[in-house]
Each structure stands twice: as structure tokens, then as C-alpha cells.
Design a protein around this motif. Structure first.
Motif, PDB file in Angstrom:
ATOM      1  N   GLY A   1      -2.189   4.723  -5.381  1.00 57.12           N
ATOM      2  CA  GLY A   1      -2.991   5.334  -4.336  1.00 57.12           C
ATOM      3  C   GLY A   1      -2.610   4.797  -2.967  1.00 57.12           C
ATOM      4  N   PRO A   2      -3.127   5.425  -1.895  1.00 49.44           N
ATOM      5  CA  PRO A   2      -2.757   5.029  -0.533  1.00 49.44           C
ATOM      6  C   PRO A   2      -3.098   3.573  -0.204  1.00 49.44           C
ATOM      7  CG  PRO A   2      -4.142   7.004  -0.510  1.00 49.44           C
ATOM      8  CD  PRO A   2      -4.042   6.549  -1.923  1.00 49.44           C
ATOM      9  N   ASN A   3      -4.195   3.064  -0.727  1.00 49.57           N
ATOM     10  CA  ASN A   3      -4.614   1.686  -0.451  1.00 49.57           C
ATOM     11  C   ASN A   3      -4.364   0.755  -1.629  1.00 49.57           C
ATOM     12  OD1 ASN A   3      -5.583   2.395   2.123  1.00 49.57           O
ATOM     13  ND2 ASN A   3      -7.457   3.170   1.194  1.00 49.57           N
ATOM     14  N   PHE A   4      -3.671   1.254  -2.645  1.00 51.09           N
ATOM     15  CA  PHE A   4      -3.354   0.479  -3.844  1.00 51.09           C
ATOM     16  C   PHE A   4      -4.620  -0.039  -4.529  1.00 51.09           C
ATOM     17  CE2 PHE A   4      -0.105  -2.367  -5.945  1.00 51.09           C
ATOM     18  CZ  PHE A   4       0.668  -1.312  -6.373  1.00 51.09           C
ATOM     19  N   ASP A   5      -5.673   0.791  -4.521  1.00 48.98           N
ATOM     20  CA  ASP A   5      -6.957   0.402  -5.109  1.00 48.98           C
ATOM     21  C   ASP A   5      -7.426   1.367  -6.190  1.00 48.98           C
ATOM     22  OD1 ASP A   5      -7.525   2.539  -3.477  1.00 48.98           O
ATOM     23  OD2 ASP A   5      -9.214   1.590  -2.456  1.00 48.98           O
ATOM     24  N   THR A   6      -6.508   2.136  -6.739  1.00 47.05           N
ATOM     25  CA  THR A   6      -6.824   3.060  -7.828  1.00 47.05           C
ATOM     26  C   THR A   6      -6.034   2.633  -9.060  1.00 47.05           C
ATOM     27  OG1 THR A   6      -7.144   4.850  -6.238  1.00 47.05           O
ATOM     28  CG2 THR A   6      -6.849   5.481  -8.532  1.00 47.05           C
TER      29      THR A   6
ATOM     30  N   LYS B   1      -2.185  12.047 -21.558  1.00 41.54           N
ATOM     31  CA  LYS B   1      -2.903  12.238 -20.301  1.00 41.54           C
ATOM     32  C   LYS B   1      -2.838  10.981 -19.438  1.00 41.54           C
ATOM     33  CE  LYS B   1      -6.235  15.606 -22.057  1.00 41.54           C
ATOM     34  NZ  LYS B   1      -5.387  16.062 -23.099  1.00 41.54           N
ATOM     35  N   VAL B   2      -3.000  11.170 -18.127  1.00 36.48           N
ATOM     36  CA  VAL B   2      -3.086  10.065 -17.178  1.00 36.48           C
ATOM     37  C   VAL B   2      -4.483  10.103 -16.565  1.00 36.48           C
ATOM     38  CG1 VAL B   2      -2.163   9.060 -15.051  1.00 36.48           C
ATOM     39  CG2 VAL B   2      -0.625  10.197 -16.661  1.00 36.48           C
ATOM     40  N   TYR B   3      -5.160   8.956 -16.575  1.00 33.77           N
ATOM     41  CA  TYR B   3      -6.505   8.845 -16.019  1.00 33.77           C
ATOM     42  C   TYR B   3      -6.466   7.893 -14.835  1.00 33.77           C
ATOM     43  CZ  TYR B   3      -8.011  10.972 -20.382  1.00 33.77           C
ATOM     44  OH  TYR B   3      -8.177  11.832 -21.436  1.00 33.77           O
ATOM     45  N   LYS B   4      -7.394   8.103 -13.890  1.00 35.69           N
ATOM     46  CA  LYS B   4      -7.458   7.207 -12.739  1.00 35.69           C
ATOM     47  C   LYS B   4      -8.887   6.797 -12.482  1.00 35.69           C
ATOM     48  CE  LYS B   4      -7.750  10.680  -9.101  1.00 35.69           C
ATOM     49  NZ  LYS B   4      -7.178  11.133  -7.841  1.00 35.69           N
ATOM     50  N   ARG B   5      -9.038   5.600 -11.881  1.00 40.58           N
ATOM     51  CA  ARG B   5     -10.358   5.070 -11.535  1.00 40.58           C
ATOM     52  C   ARG B   5     -10.232   4.273 -10.245  1.00 40.58           C
ATOM     53  NH1 ARG B   5     -14.582   1.960 -15.354  1.00 40.58           N
ATOM     54  NH2 ARG B   5     -14.862   4.087 -16.019  1.00 40.58           N
ATOM     55  N   LYS B   6     -11.050   4.635  -9.271  1.00 36.29           N
ATOM     56  CA  LYS B   6     -11.101   3.904  -7.992  1.00 36.29           C
ATOM     57  C   LYS B   6     -11.740   2.544  -8.247  1.00 36.29           C
ATOM     58  CE  LYS B   6     -11.114   4.378  -3.354  1.00 36.29           C
ATOM     59  NZ  LYS B   6      -9.942   4.373  -2.572  1.00 36.29           N
ATOM     60  N   THR B   7     -11.197   1.484  -7.635  1.00 35.83           N
ATOM     61  CA  THR B   7     -11.707   0.132  -7.845  1.00 35.83           C
ATOM     62  C   THR B   7     -11.980  -0.549  -6.508  1.00 35.83           C
ATOM     63  OG1 THR B   7      -9.542  -0.933  -7.813  1.00 35.83           O
ATOM     64  CG2 THR B   7     -10.302  -0.079  -9.942  1.00 35.83           C
ATOM     65  N   LYS B   8     -12.683  -1.670  -6.574  1.00 31.47           N
ATOM     66  CA  LYS B   8     -12.868  -2.516  -5.395  1.00 31.47           C
ATOM     67  C   LYS B   8     -11.722  -3.516  -5.276  1.00 31.47           C
ATOM     68  CE  LYS B   8     -17.870  -2.146  -5.415  1.00 31.47           C
ATOM     69  NZ  LYS B   8     -19.146  -2.870  -5.513  1.00 31.47           N
ATOM     70  N   ALA B   9     -10.910  -3.625  -6.316  1.00 29.35           N
ATOM     71  CA  ALA B   9      -9.762  -4.542  -6.330  1.00 29.35           C
ATOM     72  C   ALA B   9      -8.554  -3.863  -5.687  1.00 29.35           C
ATOM     73  CB  ALA B   9      -9.439  -4.934  -7.760  1.00 29.35           C
ATOM     74  N   THR B  10      -7.611  -4.685  -5.239  1.00 27.81           N
ATOM     75  CA  THR B  10      -6.359  -4.194  -4.669  1.00 27.81           C
ATOM     76  C   THR B  10      -5.215  -4.734  -5.507  1.00 27.81           C
ATOM     77  OG1 THR B  10      -7.323  -4.214  -2.460  1.00 27.81           O
ATOM     78  CG2 THR B  10      -4.931  -4.106  -2.591  1.00 27.81           C
ATOM     79  N   GLY B  11      -4.331  -3.860  -5.907  1.00 29.33           N
ATOM     80  CA  GLY B  11      -3.206  -4.255  -6.744  1.00 29.33           C
ATOM     81  C   GLY B  11      -2.122  -4.978  -5.969  1.00 29.33           C
ATOM     82  N   VAL B  12      -1.203  -5.588  -6.703  1.00 35.04           N
ATOM     83  CA  VAL B  12      -0.088  -6.336  -6.138  1.00 35.04           C
ATOM     84  C   VAL B  12       1.209  -5.640  -6.542  1.00 35.04           C
ATOM     85  CG1 VAL B  12       1.121  -8.547  -6.181  1.00 35.04           C
ATOM     86  CG2 VAL B  12      -1.364  -8.508  -6.274  1.00 35.04           C
ATOM     87  N   LEU B  13       2.113  -5.501  -5.586  1.00 35.36           N
ATOM     88  CA  LEU B  13       3.434  -4.955  -5.884  1.00 35.36           C
ATOM     89  C   LEU B  13       4.349  -6.089  -6.308  1.00 35.36           C
ATOM     90  CD1 LEU B  13       3.785  -2.533  -2.861  1.00 35.36           C
ATOM     91  CD2 LEU B  13       3.406  -1.905  -5.242  1.00 35.36           C
ATOM     92  N   SER B  14       5.095  -5.884  -7.374  1.00 34.44           N
ATOM     93  CA  SER B  14       5.918  -6.957  -7.937  1.00 34.44           C
ATOM     94  C   SER B  14       7.052  -7.398  -7.017  1.00 34.44           C
ATOM     95  CB  SER B  14       6.478  -6.526  -9.286  1.00 34.44           C
ATOM     96  OG  SER B  14       7.288  -5.382  -9.123  1.00 34.44           O
ATOM     97  N   PHE B  15       7.501  -6.555  -6.108  1.00 33.97           N
ATOM     98  CA  PHE B  15       8.617  -6.925  -5.247  1.00 33.97           C
ATOM     99  C   PHE B  15       8.169  -7.603  -3.950  1.00 33.97           C
ATOM    100  CE2 PHE B  15       7.567  -2.509  -4.311  1.00 33.97           C
ATOM    101  CZ  PHE B  15       7.382  -2.542  -2.937  1.00 33.97           C
ATOM    102  N   GLN B  16       6.871  -7.716  -3.705  1.00 32.56           N
ATOM    103  CA  GLN B  16       6.385  -8.398  -2.513  1.00 32.56           C
ATOM    104  C   GLN B  16       6.346  -9.904  -2.735  1.00 32.56           C
ATOM    105  OE1 GLN B  16       2.606  -6.375  -2.057  1.00 32.56           O
ATOM    106  NE2 GLN B  16       3.402  -5.204  -0.336  1.00 32.56           N
ATOM    107  N   LEU B  17       6.269 -10.644  -1.639  1.00 30.57           N
ATOM    108  CA  LEU B  17       6.158 -12.085  -1.745  1.00 30.57           C
ATOM    109  C   LEU B  17       4.887 -12.446  -2.489  1.00 30.57           C
ATOM    110  CD1 LEU B  17       7.233 -13.186   1.837  1.00 30.57           C
ATOM    111  CD2 LEU B  17       8.540 -13.379  -0.283  1.00 30.57           C
ATOM    112  N   PRO B  18       4.902 -13.510  -3.307  1.00 25.86           N
ATOM    113  CA  PRO B  18       3.715 -13.868  -4.077  1.00 25.86           C
ATOM    114  C   PRO B  18       2.570 -14.304  -3.165  1.00 25.86           C
ATOM    115  CG  PRO B  18       5.516 -15.404  -4.493  1.00 25.86           C
ATOM    116  CD  PRO B  18       6.029 -14.368  -3.562  1.00 25.86           C
ATOM    117  N   MET B  19       1.350 -14.024  -3.628  1.00 24.44           N
ATOM    118  CA  MET B  19       0.144 -14.441  -2.943  1.00 24.44           C
ATOM    119  C   MET B  19      -0.508 -15.513  -3.800  1.00 24.44           C
ATOM    120  SD  MET B  19      -1.483 -10.761  -1.973  1.00 24.44           S
ATOM    121  CE  MET B  19      -2.937 -11.532  -1.312  1.00 24.44           C
ATOM    122  N   LYS B  20      -1.096 -16.501  -3.166  1.00 26.58           N
ATOM    123  CA  LYS B  20      -1.793 -17.517  -3.923  1.00 26.58           C
ATOM    124  C   LYS B  20      -3.281 -17.193  -3.903  1.00 26.58           C
ATOM    125  CE  LYS B  20      -2.443 -22.337  -4.715  1.00 26.58           C
ATOM    126  NZ  LYS B  20      -2.127 -23.697  -4.387  1.00 26.58           N
TER     127      LYS B  20
END
Length: 83
Positions: free
Chosen positions: A45-50, A58-77
Motif C-alpha cells: 500500500g501507499p503507506n506500507f500499512d496494509t 485469492k489475495v486478501y488485504k487488511r489495513k493495520t496500525k503497523a508499518t512494514g519494513v522493506l528488506s533492502f532499506q537500512l535496518p531499524m533498531k
């Protein structure tokens, strides 16, 4: 499997989508949308929160309050786990 910015792990299993904390304990299970195996889970999703999961053909989706992490970005602690 996928992770969010808080260090939680989301795992597609036979029981449903298990949400685990940093220590590996299961904090919750999101029930499956149908009586089939969940095969994949990923944030998007646009905010990486789905959450997107595949179940059978089938593919299902659910909006969340969490934000996902992209594997190629620098790690976050994330904050240390609660005891």
C-alpha cells in the motif's frame, strides 16, 4: 513472513496469521479468511500499512496500525521487548 517497524514478525501458518513479538512469543493470531492454508504475507500500500495474504487462489488485504519494513532499506533498531 514479514516484519514491521516495531520488530514484530508476521507468519502465515495453518492456524492463521500469527503475530510474534521480538522474543518469539505469539501475541495474537488473525484468523484465516477461509478454511485453506495461508501461503504468503507482505506489507504494501501507499503507506506500507496494509497486510496482504494469499489463501488458496485469492489475495486478501487488511489495513493495520503497523508499518512494514522493506528488506533492502537500512535496518531499524526497534525498542527493546517488554519483559
Amino acid at each position: 513472513m514479514t516484519v514491521d517497524t516495531q520488530g514484530r514478525l508476521y507468519v502465515a501458518t495453518e492456524m492463521g496469521l500469527q503475530v510474534c513479538d521480538q522474543a518469539g512469543g505469539v501475541n495474537g493470531i488473525i484468523l484465516k479468511p477461509q478454511d485453506r492454508w495461508l501461503a504468503n504475507v507482505e506489507f504494501g500500500g501507499p503507506n506500507f500499512d496494509t497486510l496482504f495474504v494469499t489463501c488458496s487462489d485469492k489475495v486478501y488485504k487488511r489495513k493495520t496500525k503497523a508499518t512494514g519494513v522493506l528488506s533492502f532499506q537500512l535496518p531499524m533498531k526497534p525498542a527493546p521487548p517488554r519483559v
